[in-house]
Design an enzyme around this catalytic site. Sequence first.
Site, short mmCIF file in Angstrom:
data_model
loop_
_atom_site.label_atom_id
_atom_site.label_comp_id
_atom_site.label_asym_id
_atom_site.label_seq_id
_atom_site.Cartn_x
_atom_site.Cartn_y
_atom_site.Cartn_z
N SER A 1 0.85 -1.18 0.00
CA SER A 1 0.00 0.00 0.00
C SER A 1 0.88 1.24 0.00
O SER A 1 1.93 1.24 0.65
CB SER A 1 -0.87 -0.02 1.24
OG SER A 1 -1.80 1.03 1.20
N GLY B 1 -5.96 -3.64 19.23
CA GLY B 1 -4.50 -3.58 19.16
C GLY B 1 -3.92 -3.36 17.78
O GLY B 1 -2.95 -4.01 17.39
N VAL C 1 -1.57 1.36 14.70
CA VAL C 1 -2.24 2.58 14.22
C VAL C 1 -1.35 3.40 13.30
O VAL C 1 -1.79 3.93 12.28
CB VAL C 1 -2.69 3.44 15.43
CG1 VAL C 1 -3.29 4.75 14.97
CG2 VAL C 1 -3.71 2.68 16.25
N ARG D 1 -3.00 -6.44 -3.61
CA ARG D 1 -3.09 -7.43 -2.54
C ARG D 1 -3.51 -8.80 -3.08
O ARG D 1 -4.19 -8.91 -4.11
CB ARG D 1 -4.10 -6.97 -1.48
CG ARG D 1 -5.45 -6.64 -2.08
CD ARG D 1 -6.36 -5.88 -1.14
NE ARG D 1 -7.65 -5.63 -1.77
CZ ARG D 1 -7.94 -4.54 -2.47
NH1 ARG D 1 -7.06 -3.58 -2.60
NH2 ARG D 1 -9.12 -4.40 -3.05
N HIS E 1 -2.36 7.33 -4.56
CA HIS E 1 -2.57 6.17 -3.69
C HIS E 1 -2.55 4.92 -4.54
O HIS E 1 -3.01 4.93 -5.68
CB HIS E 1 -3.93 6.29 -2.98
CG HIS E 1 -4.43 4.99 -2.42
ND1 HIS E 1 -5.46 4.28 -3.00
CD2 HIS E 1 -4.02 4.27 -1.35
CE1 HIS E 1 -5.67 3.17 -2.28
NE2 HIS E 1 -4.82 3.14 -1.28
#
Lengths: 406, 406
Positions: free
Chosen positions: B194, B364, B367, B212, B208
């Site tokens: 990405s 979790g 980030v 995948r 962008h």
Amino acid sequence: MSARRPVLGLLAQCRRTPGRLSNPRCRRGLSTIPDAQRATPLFARYLSLTALGLLVASPLFYKMAVDNTLMLDSPTLAERDQLAKLQPVDDASPMRLRMEKFVKEQQREIVRGLEAIDGGKFRIDEWKRREGGDGITCVLQEGNVFEKAGVGVSIVYGKLPKAAILKMRANHRNIVNDKAEIPESLEFFAAGLSLICHPKNPMAPTVHLNYRYFETANPDGSSGTWWFGGGSDLTPNYLFDEDAILFHKSLKDVCDAHNKDFYPKYKKWCDEYFYNKHRMESRGIGGIFFDDLDGDAQDKETLFAFIQDALKSFIPTYTTILNRRKDMPFTEKEKEWQQIRRGRYVEFNLVHDRGTAFGLNTPGPRVESILMSMPLTATWKYMYEPERGSREARLEEVLREPREWV
Amino acid sequence: MSARRPVLGLLAQCRRTPGRLSNPRCRRGLSTIPDAQRATPLFARYLSLTALGLLVASPLFYKMAVDNTLMLDSPTLAERDQLAKLQPVDDASPMRLRMEKFVKEQQREIVRGLEAIDGGKFRIDEWKRREGGDGITCVLQEGNVFEKAGVGVSIVYGKLPKAAILKMRANHRNIVNDKAEIPESLEFFAAGLSLICHPKNPMAPTVHLNYRYFETANPDGSSGTWWFGGGSDLTPNYLFDEDAILFHKSLKDVCDAHNKDFYPKYKKWCDEYFYNKHRMESRGIGGIFFDDLDGDAQDKETLFAFIQDALKSFIPTYTTILNRRKDMPFTEKEKEWQQIRRGRYVEFNLVHDRGTAFGLNTPGPRVESILMSMPLTATWKYMYEPERGSREARLEEVLREPREWV
């Protein structure tokens, strides 16, 4: 249709009455946004906080806004209230009108209070919903004290579809009589005030406040289920314990004067709601938050009194804090930290806040009213980590572990 | 447990082999993020694009990451692949290993290409998932050409719970045999790259890209269902038709070389996906977007070849555009407009992008890898409206009505 004509005639008169819905402080008059865009105003925020179930209602709100409401045979709640407003609003008036009058008065008071501290002027945009209700969005941008401050009022009339009614029963059993058949739709009313201030000085905290009232109408036009919601929370970039204590103490005093259970309960609710769970930290140092406060006729009076006191306590408390901080010296590094914290504020509002999501996902929202909550500027730095033992690190610790301030 | 020991012994050897998972260009080595935080890396983005149903899988990913995988009796897919990687990866290797090798090579190529144009260096963070898989996040921040550029690779091994399998059947009937009982869980693999670049100069567009590969394992360890997804899109602040044409033409050429139907189909899909529906405008001027591309063994080769060509075409096209724009003069007003557009980019990524939402709502998450897509800075001005007939207004027109560029 004949029974309907006198009502329509009266309404037409209301609509022609100059100044009825106009704000004497208005500097721009009615917004030039097309009707379709005005259809779902800021109030969507409060609605969603009162019930996520309303989500399903949004296409209907839109449809109603663009439909011709004059096709109905009996007057709508909005039409009844238009008529009722020809008389002065007093304690005997329906809560809808009292709440609307109160939040509009408070909006003027708050705008006056914030202008006094800033020295700048708010831009004031009034807008209307075609099928009933209106809003006033006041924004002061790039002022002397505020990067951005927004104070919005929204009054919404609409209809809840069956699916939304069913969901609302989870919190409000009496929304329809247990034995009665669930109607296809229920008229509702909602009114609220929402406020966010982002000061320029990184030592001065951002503040958010929102108080709202929701009510459904029984098929005979009388008031059905109702509830209040709201709260206020503080988001500092630098922690001054005395500010946090003052903010919480002021809210606790208001709460305690009405019910000793309120503060501990609503303080906790606030810590839980304004939580950036992906960051595992609170948005700020909290305050109070509550929703779905209902009861009997006596409770309605008691709760309205509470809401009034809570809202009125805002300006004295926040201006005290601002006066302590607005002229403090600060470094470039501290300004940068403020901008990082602004980024977290944006993350909460766009990722987690149910009200914002609801508003933005509703067809034809008045986006600028919903997003008046965005800071003027924000920063995202990859892997930004405050130095160990710094004031920035101390704030992060407190955001990870909410404290009892009073 | 005896049958298991030799496998574990070999794996222990693998884990001790230095440099196996380390990037020779690494300047920081393994990230210091605690294991629990590493559990759900950037790849969550791609996962959600392949199937929203995976949302329900996230608590499981987390549990798996903190569990001791050595409790199982047969080797996991991750363990099998660790062994397979002891041999060189070639065209006969499973697609999992080929895709992983390819995206990691491409990440190095792209980082090299972007560094060449910027003159600055990327910060490179490698991280691992305890139960299998790893990631490399490369970010160049406050460079000469880029405000922020991020290139991330993620390799994920996990288990899909029954609910996710059932949802995936909507797009992939063969995920379990129609007549077979649906298993309680299915092992899966996902790998992707990405990329987002936000240049400093407002005349240079943001870009962008994401490619995948997803695969499930049959209970016997063989490859089950698989698919490719991805695309690339351009977000200018100022519209230069020649850039839009070059960007689309380059993608069309790659598409056409593989299948004449690809470009029109994936161009349309891109316009539909990258749409800020609350603003009623596209995020940018589009490109291509696709998902769930599957088929037989031959299709797998064909699609992998397509993905490879598409990814390889990125650097030549984007650097051509950047070289045209990166040193153009600009005014303060134009920089401000760029910042307003950055705000819209943030809105799309945080409000509408399914991948970001999925990643952030997973317990979790890493980030900082998910939000490397955020611009360095963004602005929200209340009621900002470009002047009629201005270049800013022209961009808005095109964003409201997607165009055919080639």
